[in-house]
Design a protein around this motif. Structure first.
Motif, PDB file in Angstrom:
ATOM      1  N   LYS A   6      46.634  71.931  42.975  1.00  0.00           N
ATOM      2  CA  LYS A   6      45.425  72.969  43.523  1.00  0.00           C
ATOM      3  C   LYS A   6      44.293  73.018  42.699  1.00  0.00           C
ATOM      4  O   LYS A   6      43.251  73.109  43.518  1.00  0.00           O
ATOM      5  N   LYS A   7      44.089  72.815  41.509  1.00  0.00           N
ATOM      6  CA  LYS A   7      42.812  72.725  40.750  1.00  0.00           C
ATOM      7  C   LYS A   7      41.942  71.546  40.869  1.00  0.00           C
ATOM      8  O   LYS A   7      40.635  71.575  40.885  1.00  0.00           O
ATOM      9  N   THR A   8      42.729  70.496  41.061  1.00  0.00           N
ATOM     10  CA  THR A   8      42.073  69.178  40.996  1.00  0.00           C
ATOM     11  C   THR A   8      41.892  68.486  42.424  1.00  0.00           C
ATOM     12  O   THR A   8      41.094  67.532  42.577  1.00  0.00           O
ATOM     13  N   PHE A   9      42.732  68.826  43.656  1.00  0.00           N
ATOM     14  CA  PHE A   9      42.749  68.462  44.901  1.00  0.00           C
ATOM     15  C   PHE A   9      41.246  68.303  45.477  1.00  0.00           C
ATOM     16  O   PHE A   9      40.806  67.372  45.813  1.00  0.00           O
ATOM     17  N   GLU A  10      40.474  69.391  45.311  1.00  0.00           N
ATOM     18  CA  GLU A  10      39.231  69.203  45.875  1.00  0.00           C
ATOM     19  C   GLU A  10      38.271  68.262  45.293  1.00  0.00           C
ATOM     20  O   GLU A  10      37.718  67.373  46.075  1.00  0.00           O
ATOM     21  N   THR A  11      38.173  68.025  43.988  1.00  0.00           N
ATOM     22  CA  THR A  11      37.294  67.063  43.345  1.00  0.00           C
ATOM     23  C   THR A  11      37.720  65.818  43.534  1.00  0.00           C
ATOM     24  O   THR A  11      37.149  64.863  44.006  1.00  0.00           O
ATOM     25  N   GLU A  12      39.042  65.302  43.289  1.00  0.00           N
ATOM     26  CA  GLU A  12      39.834  64.025  43.443  1.00  0.00           C
ATOM     27  C   GLU A  12      39.976  63.573  44.849  1.00  0.00           C
ATOM     28  O   GLU A  12      39.969  62.688  45.338  1.00  0.00           O
ATOM     29  N   VAL A  13      40.143  64.722  46.096  1.00  0.00           N
ATOM     30  CA  VAL A  13      40.495  64.173  47.255  1.00  0.00           C
ATOM     31  C   VAL A  13      39.329  64.512  48.040  1.00  0.00           C
ATOM     32  O   VAL A  13      38.596  63.456  48.810  1.00  0.00           O
ATOM     33  N   LEU A  14      38.788  65.712  48.196  1.00  0.00           N
ATOM     34  CA  LEU A  14      37.953  66.240  49.274  1.00  0.00           C
ATOM     35  C   LEU A  14      36.419  65.673  48.862  1.00  0.00           C
ATOM     36  O   LEU A  14      35.576  65.481  49.778  1.00  0.00           O
ATOM     37  N   ILE A  55      50.409  65.108  45.578  1.00  0.00           N
ATOM     38  CA  ILE A  55      50.559  66.490  45.021  1.00  0.00           C
ATOM     39  C   ILE A  55      51.816  67.099  45.470  1.00  0.00           C
ATOM     40  O   ILE A  55      52.330  66.921  46.597  1.00  0.00           O
ATOM     41  N   ASN A  56      52.449  67.934  44.445  1.00  0.00           N
ATOM     42  CA  ASN A  56      53.815  68.583  44.769  1.00  0.00           C
ATOM     43  C   ASN A  56      53.412  70.112  45.527  1.00  0.00           C
ATOM     44  O   ASN A  56      52.713  70.986  44.985  1.00  0.00           O
ATOM     45  N   THR A  57      53.732  69.937  46.799  1.00  0.00           N
ATOM     46  CA  THR A  57      53.469  71.127  47.678  1.00  0.00           C
ATOM     47  C   THR A  57      54.426  72.470  47.297  1.00  0.00           C
ATOM     48  O   THR A  57      53.890  73.677  47.594  1.00  0.00           O
ATOM     49  N   SER A  58      55.241  72.306  46.237  1.00  0.00           N
ATOM     50  CA  SER A  58      55.910  73.285  45.776  1.00  0.00           C
ATOM     51  C   SER A  58      55.175  74.168  45.034  1.00  0.00           C
ATOM     52  O   SER A  58      55.719  75.472  44.789  1.00  0.00           O
ATOM     53  N   LYS A  59      54.142  73.818  44.324  1.00  0.00           N
ATOM     54  CA  LYS A  59      53.242  74.359  43.229  1.00  0.00           C
ATOM     55  C   LYS A  59      51.927  74.348  44.098  1.00  0.00           C
ATOM     56  O   LYS A  59      51.145  74.954  43.217  1.00  0.00           O
ATOM     57  N   ALA A  60      51.744  74.059  45.345  1.00  0.00           N
ATOM     58  CA  ALA A  60      50.547  74.245  45.660  1.00  0.00           C
ATOM     59  C   ALA A  60      50.716  74.594  47.442  1.00  0.00           C
ATOM     60  O   ALA A  60      50.271  74.065  48.268  1.00  0.00           O
ATOM     61  N   ARG A  62      49.624  77.256  49.279  1.00  0.00           N
ATOM     62  CA  ARG A  62      48.450  77.568  50.108  1.00  0.00           C
ATOM     63  C   ARG A  62      47.670  76.289  50.350  1.00  0.00           C
ATOM     64  O   ARG A  62      47.030  76.312  51.478  1.00  0.00           O
ATOM     65  N   LEU A  63      47.545  75.611  49.534  1.00  0.00           N
ATOM     66  CA  LEU A  63      46.659  74.239  49.599  1.00  0.00           C
ATOM     67  C   LEU A  63      47.244  73.387  50.627  1.00  0.00           C
ATOM     68  O   LEU A  63      46.612  72.989  51.762  1.00  0.00           O
ATOM     69  N   ALA A  64      48.590  73.297  50.528  1.00  0.00           N
ATOM     70  CA  ALA A  64      49.197  72.306  51.690  1.00  0.00           C
ATOM     71  C   ALA A  64      48.979  73.303  53.072  1.00  0.00           C
ATOM     72  O   ALA A  64      48.630  72.318  54.027  1.00  0.00           O
ATOM     73  N   ILE A  65      49.171  74.363  53.301  1.00  0.00           N
ATOM     74  CA  ILE A  65      49.189  75.332  54.396  1.00  0.00           C
ATOM     75  C   ILE A  65      47.656  74.999  54.844  1.00  0.00           C
ATOM     76  O   ILE A  65      47.329  74.659  56.175  1.00  0.00           O
ATOM     77  N   GLY A  66      46.594  74.967  54.006  1.00  0.00           N
ATOM     78  CA  GLY A  66      45.282  75.022  54.485  1.00  0.00           C
ATOM     79  C   GLY A  66      44.819  73.360  54.901  1.00  0.00           C
ATOM     80  O   GLY A  66      44.047  73.105  55.813  1.00  0.00           O
ATOM     81  N   GLN A  67      45.656  72.414  54.330  1.00  0.00           N
ATOM     82  CA  GLN A  67      45.752  71.169  54.766  1.00  0.00           C
ATOM     83  C   GLN A  67      46.366  70.764  56.079  1.00  0.00           C
ATOM     84  O   GLN A  67      46.721  69.712  56.605  1.00  0.00           O
ATOM     85  N   LYS A  68      47.004  71.796  56.623  1.00  0.00           N
ATOM     86  CA  LYS A  68      48.018  71.770  57.899  1.00  0.00           C
ATOM     87  C   LYS A  68      49.210  70.835  57.247  1.00  0.00           C
ATOM     88  O   LYS A  68      49.800  70.210  58.323  1.00  0.00           O
ATOM     89  N   VAL A  69      49.607  71.021  56.212  1.00  0.00           N
ATOM     90  CA  VAL A  69      50.932  70.282  55.868  1.00  0.00           C
ATOM     91  C   VAL A  69      52.035  71.443  55.967  1.00  0.00           C
ATOM     92  O   VAL A  69      52.114  72.296  55.130  1.00  0.00           O
ATOM     93  N   LEU A  70      52.741  71.302  56.976  1.00  0.00           N
ATOM     94  CA  LEU A  70      53.869  72.421  57.272  1.00  0.00           C
ATOM     95  C   LEU A  70      55.318  71.962  57.247  1.00  0.00           C
ATOM     96  O   LEU A  70      56.309  72.672  57.355  1.00  0.00           O
ATOM     97  N   GLY A  71      55.542  70.695  57.101  1.00  0.00           N
ATOM     98  CA  GLY A  71      56.683  69.782  56.911  1.00  0.00           C
ATOM     99  C   GLY A  71      56.447  68.639  56.038  1.00  0.00           C
ATOM    100  O   GLY A  71      55.390  68.284  55.772  1.00  0.00           O
ATOM    101  N   LEU A  72      57.582  68.190  55.437  1.00  0.00           N
ATOM    102  CA  LEU A  72      57.428  67.235  54.499  1.00  0.00           C
ATOM    103  C   LEU A  72      58.512  65.978  55.013  1.00  0.00           C
ATOM    104  O   LEU A  72      59.572  66.273  55.677  1.00  0.00           O
ATOM    105  N   PRO A  73      58.335  64.720  54.701  1.00  0.00           N
ATOM    106  CA  PRO A  73      57.195  64.333  53.937  1.00  0.00           C
ATOM    107  C   PRO A  73      55.761  64.227  54.707  1.00  0.00           C
ATOM    108  O   PRO A  73      55.958  63.919  55.993  1.00  0.00           O
TER     109      PRO A  73
END
Length: 106
Positions: A6-14, A55-60, A62-73
């Protein structure tokens, strides 16, 4: 393949220039674990033009929900900070994922 959080997602992806593939996975997701070696193989094959991240959504959550990731994979392609394609749940098969990668491998 780069592991982001969640700390590096914005820099490395967005904020990343070019095309970025993101593997959203979870600790207890059996299909995610089954796809892992396949995704690593794609990273070796297509990694010269596409940045591969996971990215492990178990540890992020809110970030996953913000990216509209509601189910896996979920496997997603980003360009210029925007999600432009994704394979979700049952559609996240090796064939569909590779087709999506090839569509943006330029």
């Amino acid at each position: 393949m780069m592991e982001v959080d969640k700390k590096t997602f914005e820099t490395e992806v967005l904020q990343s220039a070019g095309t970025v593939f993101v593997d959203f996975y979870g600790d207890g997701c059996v299909p995610c674990q089954a796809l892992l070696p396949v995704i690593h193989g794609y990273a070796e094959t297509y990694g010269d033009k596409i940045k591969f991240c996971a990215i492990n959504t178990s540890k992020a959550r809110r970030l996953a929900i913000g990216q509209k990731v509601l189910g896996l994979p979920v496997m997603a392609i980003y360009q210029n900070g925007q999600k432009i394609a994704e394979c979700v749940k049952e559609d996240a098969t090796p064939e569909h994922i590779e087709k999506m990668i090839q569509d943006y491998y330029k």
